[in-house]
Design a protein around this motif. Sequence first.
Motif, PDB file in Angstrom:
ATOM      1  N   GLN A 196     -44.545   3.480  38.242  1.00  0.00           N
ATOM      2  CA  GLN A 196     -43.848   3.953  37.055  1.00  0.00           C
ATOM      3  C   GLN A 196     -44.648   5.074  36.400  1.00  0.00           C
ATOM      4  O   GLN A 196     -45.839   5.211  36.630  1.00  0.00           O
ATOM      5  N   VAL A 197     -43.941   5.838  35.611  1.00  0.00           N
ATOM      6  CA  VAL A 197     -44.615   6.851  34.799  1.00  0.00           C
ATOM      7  C   VAL A 197     -44.149   6.687  33.351  1.00  0.00           C
ATOM      8  O   VAL A 197     -43.033   6.250  33.101  1.00  0.00           O
ATOM      9  N   ILE A 198     -45.041   7.059  32.461  1.00  0.00           N
ATOM     10  CA  ILE A 198     -44.724   6.922  31.043  1.00  0.00           C
ATOM     11  C   ILE A 198     -44.728   8.300  30.399  1.00  0.00           C
ATOM     12  O   ILE A 198     -45.592   9.125  30.695  1.00  0.00           O
ATOM     13  N   GLY A 199     -43.718   8.565  29.574  1.00  0.00           N
ATOM     14  CA  GLY A 199     -43.660   9.829  28.851  1.00  0.00           C
ATOM     15  C   GLY A 199     -43.692   9.577  27.358  1.00  0.00           C
ATOM     16  O   GLY A 199     -43.045   8.652  26.868  1.00  0.00           O
ATOM     17  N   VAL A 200     -44.450  10.403  26.663  1.00  0.00           N
ATOM     18  CA  VAL A 200     -44.566  10.233  25.218  1.00  0.00           C
ATOM     19  C   VAL A 200     -44.145  11.533  24.539  1.00  0.00           C
ATOM     20  O   VAL A 200     -44.562  12.617  24.939  1.00  0.00           O
ATOM     21  N   LEU A 234     -45.323  14.929  34.275  1.00  0.00           N
ATOM     22  CA  LEU A 234     -46.703  15.373  34.505  1.00  0.00           C
ATOM     23  C   LEU A 234     -47.437  14.438  35.468  1.00  0.00           C
ATOM     24  O   LEU A 234     -47.935  14.891  36.506  1.00  0.00           O
ATOM     25  N   PRO A 235     -47.492  13.120  35.166  1.00  0.00           N
ATOM     26  CA  PRO A 235     -48.112  12.235  36.158  1.00  0.00           C
ATOM     27  C   PRO A 235     -47.314  12.196  37.467  1.00  0.00           C
ATOM     28  O   PRO A 235     -47.895  12.055  38.548  1.00  0.00           O
ATOM     29  N   LEU A 236     -45.991  12.345  37.351  1.00  0.00           N
ATOM     30  CA  LEU A 236     -45.199  12.330  38.579  1.00  0.00           C
ATOM     31  C   LEU A 236     -45.608  13.481  39.497  1.00  0.00           C
ATOM     32  O   LEU A 236     -45.753  13.307  40.713  1.00  0.00           O
ATOM     33  N   GLU A 237     -45.821  14.623  38.890  1.00  0.00           N
ATOM     34  CA  GLU A 237     -46.229  15.754  39.720  1.00  0.00           C
ATOM     35  C   GLU A 237     -47.566  15.488  40.391  1.00  0.00           C
ATOM     36  O   GLU A 237     -47.747  15.785  41.573  1.00  0.00           O
ATOM     37  N   ASN A 238     -48.488  14.938  39.643  1.00  0.00           N
ATOM     38  CA  ASN A 238     -49.771  14.594  40.250  1.00  0.00           C
ATOM     39  C   ASN A 238     -49.580  13.655  41.434  1.00  0.00           C
ATOM     40  O   ASN A 238     -50.223  13.801  42.477  1.00  0.00           O
ATOM     41  N   PHE A 239     -48.691  12.703  41.239  1.00  0.00           N
ATOM     42  CA  PHE A 239     -48.426  11.750  42.314  1.00  0.00           C
ATOM     43  C   PHE A 239     -47.876  12.463  43.541  1.00  0.00           C
ATOM     44  O   PHE A 239     -48.291  12.221  44.675  1.00  0.00           O
TER      45      PHE A 239
END
Lengths: 394, 394
Positions: free
Chosen positions: B84-88, B386-391
């Motif tokens: 999962q990824v979290i967006g704030v 953002l974290p998704l792209e890193n993944f």
Amino acid sequence: MAERKRGTVRDLRRDNRSVLLRALYFGEPRSRQELSAETGLSPASVSNVVRDLMNEGIVVEVGSVDSDGGRPRVLLRVNPEYGQVIGVDVGETRVQVELFDLAMTERAKADYPLEHGHDPSEVVPRILAGVEAVMADAGVDASSVLGVGIGVPGVVRQRPEVIVEAQTLGWYSVPLERLLRAGTELPLLIDNGANTMGRAELWFGSGRGARNAVIGLIGSGVGSAVISDGSPDRGSDASAGEWGHTPLIVDGRRCRCGNIGCLEAYVGAEAMLERYTEAGGPPLSGDQETALASLILEAACPDTVAALIVDETVCYLGASIGGLINLLNPERIILGGWAGLLLGDRYLDALRAAASRHTLHHLYNTTSIELCRLGPDAVALGAATLPLENFLTG
Amino acid sequence: MAERKRGTVRDLRRDNRSVLLRALYFGEPRSRQELSAETGLSPASVSNVVRDLMNEGIVVEVGSVDSDGGRPRVLLRVNPEYGQVIGVDVGETRVQVELFDLAMTERAKADYPLEHGHDPSEVVPRILAGVEAVMADAGVDASSVLGVGIGVPGVVRQRPEVIVEAQTLGWYSVPLERLLRAGTELPLLIDNGANTMGRAELWFGSGRGARNAVIGLIGSGVGSAVISDGSPDRGSDASAGEWGHTPLIVDGRRCRCGNIGCLEAYVGAEAMLERYTEAGGPPLSGDQETALASLILEAACPDTVAALIVDETVCYLGASIGGLINLLNPERIILGGWAGLLLGDRYLDALRAAASRHTLHHLYNTTSIELCRLGPDAVALGAATLPLENFLTG
DNA sequence: CGAGTTAAATCAAGCCCTGAAATAAGCAGT
DNA sequence: ACTGCTTATTTCAGGGCTTGATTTAACTCG
């Protein structure tokens, strides 16, 4: 430009080779060890790649430096004699062809005035003749020429085939590469002249080392080259950079592009001279270039029409530069073009001040505004960097 | 963001893996064979990489399609349940936290009004609480969360440490990552909210597939995200995109940035309402958002003050869009932000017309101007990319 | 002249991609 | 059910690449 292949272990080698070659090309002579530290490649790999490059004659040893007590470092650099590149500047009045060695030292030059118009049927033979002439002149064989770069004053579409639209030359959908291909086997690379000039400044002029920059070129009109993250941002259709037609004055002057209030309707040499005449300035003699020079000279006296026009121009140009900085946050803005230099020589500080009035503070502080450093041959020089880049990329 | 390592044969693998993962993520389910054709990798390599990805649980098989007479193709896709990824979304009035699975389906959401101001000491605990809450709510463990992306309304400097300057929050040089780090082990990625919103549109909204685009966001003010060659152009200092302060009217209105004649002095909601009042428009009730809505509603009647203001605004905005197209030649301009959508819903065609009046023809024809498609949660959604792209990069 | 030091080359090991060959998994017809 | 036939995927041997460790080269210093 075909999509560069990636993914095999051989491509990896090509990439690493390119990294080393670029490091050597753009830096001072260096030892293998330093290259290793700099590129992150292991010393062993550097040795391997360098051996290849030396076998091919691309890299040569140039002396050595003592190390306190140990084996001296052997310094390496790119061999300027390994090959040559040719740059062509297709202007409205002449075709200029220059041949450079890899150190970008000019080795031969040819100039052909365009006295019978600039139809492709006039221009193409002159380009081809120029290419032959400079090779003969410099005494180099076509086999050692890495390619020919050509800068033209107009929009260049690269796909599916190179097509040039150059209104000022009266060129509409001219398949320039195909036309030239009939007369030469050399690799041909064609781009907009503003772009090639921008490349020249970026590689060898005021832009050295910048990864984000905008090069603004002011001649008769206004163009630009946007460099983002180290390489030119060509947009979706390879025709980005039309800075001149940014709207600046709503309900303003009509621009030669047909729209209203464009930057170019105020800031290009043509526009400045027109505005001067409209404002009732005394007539100026000579061609556009000398006329603008006198205009700027006259502007030194306060309260003249010329001073008014120049002040206004500086304001407008500065404002637009500010907009560029806000939008793109480049580390450098480089101003060039013959009219830009004429203006910049005397008014750079005023321009900076005008720009700062239209730029967010923290952005202005991380940007510098400078003038182009290269002379009038920059278009050809920049065009020659096109094949050079291909060479460095491998 | 550390320089991505390159050069070893292992990095090659990582790159290829990333290429395949992206292809699978962004496309329909596909067979290994199709992936091979698409990416240029050999079928053997695709098999190998896919085996790894399946062992890790990142990729799963989802049925198969008959092939005329041969072995059926096994379709593959990314397993949305892998992580999962979290967006704030840190706004001026609230902190919103959302948790998504890899298919970007929302799985949990938490909202915290900022009733006691927006000092970091208020905001940081709410972000941390929100992260915990959505994980609990969705029933996922921190170990399967790939990271937290955070969009803030201000300039974000990434180096040497993440520092946020957000005037509207009263934040000056806030080391947001360091503050949050005290409360979580999850990877944290922080960016400007306009940028994250732009990313959302680019990945999942109107920008899908575009390699060159500008996303213009009009709320109270005006911002933008410039996408060049597939990735956001952050400029030299990660603070590009200040479209709002492009000079548009020389000697025009003063902008809240202190300069004169900025686009934002005319086109943001705040500026529109001010101009309306200055022009003698009858008072509008409610907060900025409802006031602007009434203004635009009123503009439907011709010859009202509101109609005048809106027409002018459309002209100005269109002109500025034209300038963007000329300069950057994007394939798409995407307009969003609450005020942008309010305006665009009724005046998109007028905007297109206004833009075309300030754009070079051949450039206008290769560009489309569209509205954002994602709702108000786009900032958080984009932050989560953002974290998704890193993944996906590996 | 030998010990010490640093630079570069060589080597064996470990990965990776690829084309070819082998295997798997269906279809069509008999 | 069985036999060919077709297509997708996997396996395998071959060839390349980078790398850390080890040698070798080339000096300095006392």
